[in-house]
Design a protein around this motif. Structure first.
Motif, short mmCIF file in Angstrom:
data_model
loop_
_atom_site.label_atom_id
_atom_site.label_comp_id
_atom_site.label_asym_id
_atom_site.label_seq_id
_atom_site.Cartn_x
_atom_site.Cartn_y
_atom_site.Cartn_z
N MET A 1 0.82 -1.20 0.00
CA MET A 1 0.00 0.00 0.00
C MET A 1 0.87 1.27 0.00
SD MET A 1 -3.19 -0.90 -0.11
CE MET A 1 -2.60 -2.19 -1.22
N CYS A 2 1.97 1.24 0.75
CA CYS A 2 2.87 2.40 0.80
C CYS A 2 3.52 2.66 -0.54
CB CYS A 2 3.93 2.20 1.88
SG CYS A 2 3.28 2.26 3.57
N ILE A 3 3.86 1.61 -1.26
CA ILE A 3 4.44 1.77 -2.60
C ILE A 3 3.43 2.41 -3.54
CG2 ILE A 3 5.32 0.51 -4.61
CD1 ILE A 3 6.47 -1.55 -2.58
N ILE A 4 2.18 1.96 -3.47
CA ILE A 4 1.12 2.56 -4.28
C ILE A 4 0.94 4.03 -3.92
CG2 ILE A 4 -1.37 2.50 -4.77
CD1 ILE A 4 -1.22 -0.56 -4.34
N MET A 5 1.02 4.36 -2.63
CA MET A 5 0.89 5.73 -2.17
C MET A 5 1.98 6.62 -2.76
SD MET A 5 0.13 4.62 1.72
CE MET A 5 1.06 5.97 2.41
N PHE A 6 3.20 6.11 -2.80
CA PHE A 6 4.32 6.86 -3.38
C PHE A 6 4.03 7.21 -4.84
CE2 PHE A 6 8.18 7.07 -5.87
CZ PHE A 6 9.01 7.91 -5.13
N LEU A 7 3.59 6.22 -5.61
CA LEU A 7 3.33 6.43 -7.04
C LEU A 7 2.18 7.40 -7.25
CD1 LEU A 7 3.73 2.72 -8.24
CD2 LEU A 7 5.38 4.59 -8.50
N PHE A 8 1.13 7.29 -6.46
CA PHE A 8 -0.02 8.19 -6.60
C PHE A 8 0.38 9.63 -6.29
CE2 PHE A 8 -3.66 10.52 -4.95
CZ PHE A 8 -4.59 10.33 -5.96
N THR A 9 1.12 9.81 -5.20
CA THR A 9 1.55 11.16 -4.82
C THR A 9 2.42 11.79 -5.91
OG1 THR A 9 1.51 10.50 -2.49
CG2 THR A 9 2.72 12.51 -3.04
N TRP A 10 3.33 11.00 -6.44
CA TRP A 10 4.23 11.47 -7.49
C TRP A 10 3.46 11.97 -8.71
CZ3 TRP A 10 6.20 7.90 -11.72
CH2 TRP A 10 7.07 8.58 -12.58
N ARG A 11 2.41 11.26 -9.10
CA ARG A 11 1.69 11.59 -10.32
C ARG A 11 0.54 12.58 -10.12
NH1 ARG A 11 3.54 12.00 -14.57
NH2 ARG A 11 1.50 11.77 -15.56
N MET A 12 -0.10 12.59 -8.96
CA MET A 12 -1.39 13.26 -8.85
C MET A 12 -1.48 14.41 -7.84
SD MET A 12 -3.35 11.83 -11.07
CE MET A 12 -4.97 12.40 -10.56
N VAL A 13 -0.62 14.46 -6.86
CA VAL A 13 -0.80 15.43 -5.78
C VAL A 13 -0.14 16.77 -6.12
CG1 VAL A 13 -0.36 15.94 -3.35
CG2 VAL A 13 -0.98 13.62 -4.04
N PRO A 14 -0.88 17.88 -6.07
CA PRO A 14 -0.30 19.20 -6.34
C PRO A 14 0.45 19.73 -5.12
CG PRO A 14 -2.60 19.45 -5.78
CD PRO A 14 -2.34 17.96 -5.80
N GLU A 15 1.36 20.67 -5.35
CA GLU A 15 2.05 21.35 -4.25
C GLU A 15 1.29 22.62 -3.90
OE1 GLU A 15 3.55 21.88 -1.30
OE2 GLU A 15 4.94 20.43 -2.21
#
Length: 471
Positions: free
Chosen positions: A431-445
Motif C-alpha cells: 500500500m505504501c508503494i502505491i501511495m508513493f506512485l499516486f503522490t508522485w503523479r497526482m498530488v499538487p504542491e
C-alpha cells in the motif's frame, strides 16, 4: 519606528493565531487519546467480557465507525451553523464517551459509548484542521494545521503513559477489574478543558464573511494578519464568495475538471493514510511487541516510545512543511514506511524473531509517518477545496478515511491471526508503494499559496493545464 510597530503587530498576530490554533488542536489531542486508549485496555476488556477476535476488533473499530457518521454530520452542520459551535458539541461528546466507557457494566454500553466517542473524533478530525486552515496566514498555514497532528500525537503519547502507569502500579486483578476503567475515564479531563477554552476562540472569518458578517470577520482577520493584509484578504475572500453565488451547487462543483481531481486526490490520500498500517500499530502495539518476544510491561514501555516519537517528529513536520513542501514529504514518507514494513514482515518470517529489530523498524515507521502522512494529509485536504464546499468536501474525504480506519481496525487482528504477521505487514508495505506512485503523479504542491490562490488554480484549470498541474 513604523517598522518596529509593524514588527510588534506581526508578532502579536502570530501569537494570537498560534494560541487559537493550539486551543483548537486540543480536539486533536482528544482524537488521539480516544484512538490510543484501547491499546492498553484491549487485553483487559477481552478477559473481562470474554470477547473473541471479531468482537474485540469491533469494539476497537467503534471509534472509526462513529467517526464516519461524525464527519458527515460535521460537514453539513458546520457549513450551516459555523465551525465553533460544532467543535463545542464535539467536546461534550468526548466527555460523555469517556465516562460511559469508564462506568460500563456491559459490552452493549461499552460499544455505545465508543460510538459516541467516534462521533466526537469524526467532528474533530474534520473541523480542527479545517478551522485552523481558515484562520491561518498563508505563510505559516502548514505549520499551524500541523498542530492538529501534534495534538493527535500528544493524545496518543499521553494515553500510552496513562495506560502504562495504571497497568504497572497496581495488581493484575485490580487492572483487570478497575484499571481499564481509569484508562477511559481520564479522557474526560481534556474533554472538559477543550469545551471551556473554545469559548475564547473566534469563529472562522471565512465562515463569517460567507454569512455576511463583515464587521466580525474584519476584526478577526485584523487580529490574524494586521489591518493592511486583512483588507486585501477580505477583498479576495469576498470576490471568491461572489463567484460562489454563481456556483452550480456541491454536486455541480464536483463534476468540474479541477474539482474532480481535487476530490480524487483528497479521497485517495485519506484512504491511503490508514493503509500505511499506522492505526494497526497504534491500537495493537503491545500485541505486536509481545509477539516479538517482549513481556507485557516491556511492551507497554515500548509503546510509550512510539508515542514520544510521534510528538517529536510531528514538531519536526511543522517546522519543515512550509519549507520543504507537502508533496515531497509525502513521497519520502511513503518510501520510508514501505522499507520498514518489508523488514518487519521479513523478521516475523524468520525462525528467530529479533525483538530489537522489530522495535527499531516500528519506531522508524512511526518517524516516517509523522514526518509525512500523519499531518501532511490533513494539511493538503484542508487546503484544496474552496470555502463554498470545503466543509462537505472534507466530510466526504474524512468519511473515506474513517471507513478505511474501520476496515484496518476491524480486520487487523483477524488478518494477523489467519494470514500471519509477515503477510500482514507486507500488504501494508505494498500500500505504501502505491501511495508513493499516486503522490508522485497526482498530488499538487500547495505550500505558500493562500486558500483563494489554490481555489483560483482549480477554477482556471482546463485539460492542458490539468496535465501540467499534476505532472
Amino acid at each position: 519606528m513604523a517598522t518596529h510597530k509593524g514588527s510588534v503587530r506581526h508578532e502579536s498576530s502570530t501569537l494570537f493565531v498560534s494560541l487559537v490554533a493550539g486551543i483548537a488542536a486540543i480536539g486533536g489531542l482528544l482524537f488521539g487519546y480516544d484512538q490510543g486508549v484501547i491499546s492498553g485496555a484491549v487485553g483487559f476488556l477481552q478477559t473481562q467480557f470474554q470477547m473473541n477476535e471479531g468482537l474485540l476488533g469491533f469494539v476497537s473499530a467503534c471509534i472509526p465507525l462513529g467517526a464516519m457518521a461524525g464527519v458527515i454530520i460535521a460537514g453539513i452542520t458546520s457549513d450551516k451553523f459555523g465551525r465553533k459551535p460544532i467543535l463545542l458539541a464535539a467536546g461534550l461528546l468526548f466527555v460523555i464517551s469517556s465516562l460511559g466507557c469508564a462506568f460500563t457494566q456491559t459490552v452493549a454500553i461499552l460499544i455505545l459509548a465508543r460510538i459516541i466517542g467516534g462521533l466526537g473524533v469524526g467532528v474533530a478530525s474534520l473541523l480542527v484542521p479545517l478551522y485552523i486552515s481558515e484562520i491561518s496566514p498563508a505563510r505559516i498555514r502548514g505549520r499551524l494545521v500541523g498542530t492538529n497532528q501534534l495534538g493527535i500525537a500528544s493524545g496518543i503519547f499521553v494515553v500510552y503513559i496513562v495506560n502504562a502507569i495504571i497497568a504497572n502500579t497496581h495488581t493484575q486483578n485490580w487492572d483487570q477489574t478497575i484499571g481499564w476503567r481509569w484508562m477511559f475515564g481520564v479522557g474526560a479531563i481534556p474533554g472538559i478543558l477543550f469545551f471551556i477554552l473554545l469559548f475564547w476562540v473566534p469563529e472562522s472569518p471565512r465562515y463569517l464573511l460567507k454569512k455576511g458578517e463583515q464587521t466580525e470577520a474584519k476584526a478577526v482577520l485584523e487580529r490574524i494578519n494586521g489591518p493592511f493584509v486583512a483588507k486585501a484578504e477580505m477583498t479576495a475572500i469576498n470576490a471568491a464568495l461572489r463567484d460562489e453565488s454563481k456556483s452550480p451547487g456541491f454536486v455541480g462543483e464536483l463534476v468540474k475538471k479541477g474539482f474532480k481531481i481535487a476530490m480524487l486526490v483528497a479521497v485517495v490520500l485519506a484512504a491511503m493514510q490508514q493503509f500505511t498500517g499506522t492505526s494497526a500499530v497504534a491500537y495493537y502495539a503491545p500485541i505486536i511487541f509481545k509477539q516479538s518476544g517482549a513481556g507485557a510491561n516491556a511492551a507497554l514501555i515500548e509503546t510509550i516510545m512510539i508515542g514520544a516519537i510521534k510528538v517529536i517528529f510531528t514538531i519536526v513536520l511543522m517546522l519543515l512543511v512550509d519549507r520543504v513542501g507537502r508533496k515531497r514529504l509525502l513521497m519520502i514518507g511513503a518510501a520510508g514506511m514501505a522499507i520498514c514494513l518489508i523488514i518487519v514482515g521479513g523478521v516475523f518470517e524468520a525462525t528467530h524473531i529479533i525483538g530489537w529489530l522489530v522495535l527499531a523498524m516500528v519506531l522508524l515507521h512511526t518517524v516516517a509517518f509523522e514526518l509525512s502522512w500523519g499531518g501532511g494529509v490533513w494539511i493538503v485536504i484542508s487546503e484544496i477545496f474552496p470555502t463554498r464546499i470545503r466543509g462537505r468536501a472534507m466530510a466526504m474525504a474524512s468519511f473515506v478515511l474513517w471507513g478505511a480506519t474501520y476496515l484496518v481496525t476491524q480486520f487487523f487482528p483477524v488478518l494477523l491471526k489467519h494470514a500471519g504477521s509477515s503477510m500482514t505487514f507486507w500488504i501494508f508495505a505494498l500500500m505504501c508503494i502505491i501511495m508513493f506512485l499516486f503522490t508522485w503523479r497526482m498530488v499538487p504542491e500547495t505550500k505558500g499559496k493562500t486558500l483563494e490562490d489554490i481555489q483560483a488554480e482549480w477554477d482556471s484549470m482546463n485539460l492542458v493545464k490539468e496535465q501540467n498541474f499534476i505532472g
